[in-house]
Design an enzyme around this catalytic site. Structure first.
Site, PDB file in Angstrom:
ATOM      1  CG  ASP A  88      20.878  64.055  -5.287  1.00  0.00           C
ATOM      2  OD1 ASP A  88      20.469  63.037  -6.108  1.00  0.00           O
ATOM      3  OD2 ASP A  88      20.207  64.905  -4.736  1.00  0.00           O
TER       4      ASP A  88
ATOM      5  CG  ASP B  65      22.133  64.670 -13.654  1.00  0.00           C
ATOM      6  OD1 ASP B  65      21.801  64.558 -14.627  1.00  0.00           O
ATOM      7  OD2 ASP B  65      21.491  65.745 -12.898  1.00  0.00           O
TER       8      ASP B  65
ATOM      9  CG  HIS C 138      15.460  69.697  -9.447  1.00  0.00           C
ATOM     10  ND1 HIS C 138      15.414  68.750  -8.519  1.00  0.00           N
ATOM     11  CD2 HIS C 138      16.055  69.243 -10.592  1.00  0.00           C
ATOM     12  CE1 HIS C 138      16.079  67.610  -9.002  1.00  0.00           C
ATOM     13  NE2 HIS C 138      16.303  68.024 -10.428  1.00  0.00           N
ATOM     14  N   GLY C 139      13.408  72.663  -6.737  1.00  0.00           N
ATOM     15  CA  GLY C 139      13.015  73.905  -6.002  1.00  0.00           C
ATOM     16  C   GLY C 139      11.501  74.156  -5.388  1.00  0.00           C
TER      17      GLY C 139
ATOM     18  CG  HIS D 250      15.852  63.331  -9.085  1.00  0.00           C
ATOM     19  ND1 HIS D 250      16.977  63.726  -9.487  1.00  0.00           N
ATOM     20  CD2 HIS D 250      15.878  62.166  -8.890  1.00  0.00           C
ATOM     21  CE1 HIS D 250      17.977  62.802  -9.059  1.00  0.00           C
ATOM     22  NE2 HIS D 250      17.031  61.876  -8.857  1.00  0.00           N
TER      23      HIS D 250
ATOM     24  CB  SER E  57       9.274  64.080  -4.667  1.00  0.00           C
ATOM     25  OG  SER E  57       9.945  64.181  -3.441  1.00  0.00           O
ATOM     26  CB  SER E  58       9.305  69.766  -2.715  1.00  0.00           C
ATOM     27  OG  SER E  58      10.519  69.342  -2.044  1.00  0.00           O
TER      28      SER E  58
ATOM     29  CE  LYS F 282       8.903  65.417   0.488  1.00  0.00           C
ATOM     30  NZ  LYS F 282       8.314  66.458  -0.396  1.00  0.00           N
TER      31      LYS F 282
END
Length: 341
Positions: free
Chosen positions: A92, A118, A196-197, A230, A232-233, A253
């Protein structure tokens, strides 16, 4: 053998898109997390997409990311060998162009099923050029690997690269078509307002309609490219369903698993603190391992495997719930994928 490579992963994603389900691709920053996720995948009869970042590889390799990737890949392959679900591994967020040498090591290793490159923090043309060169390097490698890239900017911090909410922006459908045509990527990560996070309760403007517009534009241009979300939490369950309808079949995740690891360990050690930490009035000489004290610790609770099993069981529960949420539970393609072996 259930550990699979790129062509098998491509078939798995294609089947998922045809049938309206998907997968949480799960970052692994500690081995107990991986074992727990695999236990959960078995319980759910769901194929499992694991992910590992360069930072995690460096952790596994005690600073050597390439050695860590090989070690982690060997661990996954051997553990998955006797299991009844397919297991895939994605590397990733290989940031380009800074981590190009690591990408070369990833390709040469023959370890992963796919790799995410990326350059989304770069201008569009530079993103295209970096991604196109990366795709060529992967295609020239010894194994068939899928290539995922990102278009748009996702807020939050990922592997040392931070994007503020003000810098984040949604993926443009027309740009997505141009990007796919010029890079030949296998999967496209789109920016849809996630972060993210730790993102829960942050008033995120998550937009499944953006993914739907990108998917429609790609389809009308003749491109059948699975989409990826990305961060997705922080995505609500009902939004996951909307994203599945919009052509997303892979949700990344990571943070949730880290929290479950820490929370499970914290709760366990809090509940059994008296068996591990000496009373305040005790001299508690750790160097002599309490040889001169009346009190002694209880190995029943301080052995690492004890809390490790608690963590694995908790992560298994989480994975079952996630597999049911994305609809991949009960759909392992183990028999289909390995019929010709």
């Amino acid at each position: 053998m259930p550990y699979c490579h790129g062509d098998e992963l491509a078939d798995t994603y294609a089947t998922a898109r045809e049938n309206g389900y998907g997968f949480f691709a799960s970052n692994v920053v500690q081995f107990d997390i991986m074992v727990g996720l695999l236990r959960g995948a078995l319980d759910a009869d769901a194929d499992l997409v694991l992910q590992v970042s360069r930072d995690a590889c460096a952790f596994y390799g005690d600073g050597d990311a390439s050695a860590g990737l090989r070690a982690f890949g060997s661990y996954v392959e051997n553990l998955a060998e006797s299991k009844s679900v397919n297991v895939f591994l994605n590397v990733d967020h290989v940031h380009l162009p800074d981590q190009r040498s690591f990408l070369d090591d990833v390709v040469a290793s023959g370890v992963p099923s796919s790799v995410m490159v990326d350059a989304s923090d770069r201008p569009f043309e530079e993103n295209v050029e970096c991604t196109r060169e990366a795709v060529k390097a992967v295609r020239d490698g010894p194994e068939e690997l899928l290539v995922e890239a990102e278009l748009g900017r996702v807020a939050g911090e990922e592997n040392g690269v931070e994007t503020s909410p003000n810098e984040a922006f949604y993926t443009d459908p027309d740009d997505a078509v141009r990007f796919v045509e010029r890079t030949d990527v296998d999967l496209l990560a789109v920016s849809v307002g996630t972060q993210h996070g730790v993102a829960s309760g942050r008033d995120l403007d998550v937009r499944p309609d953006v993914a739907d517009e990108v998917n429609t534009a790609l389809h009308e241009a003749g491109h059948d490219v699975p989409l990826v979300v990305h961060g997705s939490s922080g995505v609500a369950d009902e939004q996951v369903a909307e994203f599945l309808d919009a052509g997303v079949c892979k949700f990344n995740k990571n943070t949730r698993y880290q929290y479950e690891f820490a929370r499970t360990a914290a709760d366990f050690y809090r509940d059994h603190a008296d068996a591990i930490r000496p009373p305040e009035e005790t001299a508690a000489d750790r160097n002599s391992f309490f040889a001169d004290d009346e009190w002694s610790p209880d190995k029943t609770y301080f052995h690492p495997h004890v809390v490790g099993d608690e963590i694995r069981d908790r992560l298994a529960e989480v994975m079952v719930d996630l597999a049911e949420l994305t609809g991949c539970a009960g759909r392992s393609r183990t028999t289909d994928v390995h019929d010709d072996e």
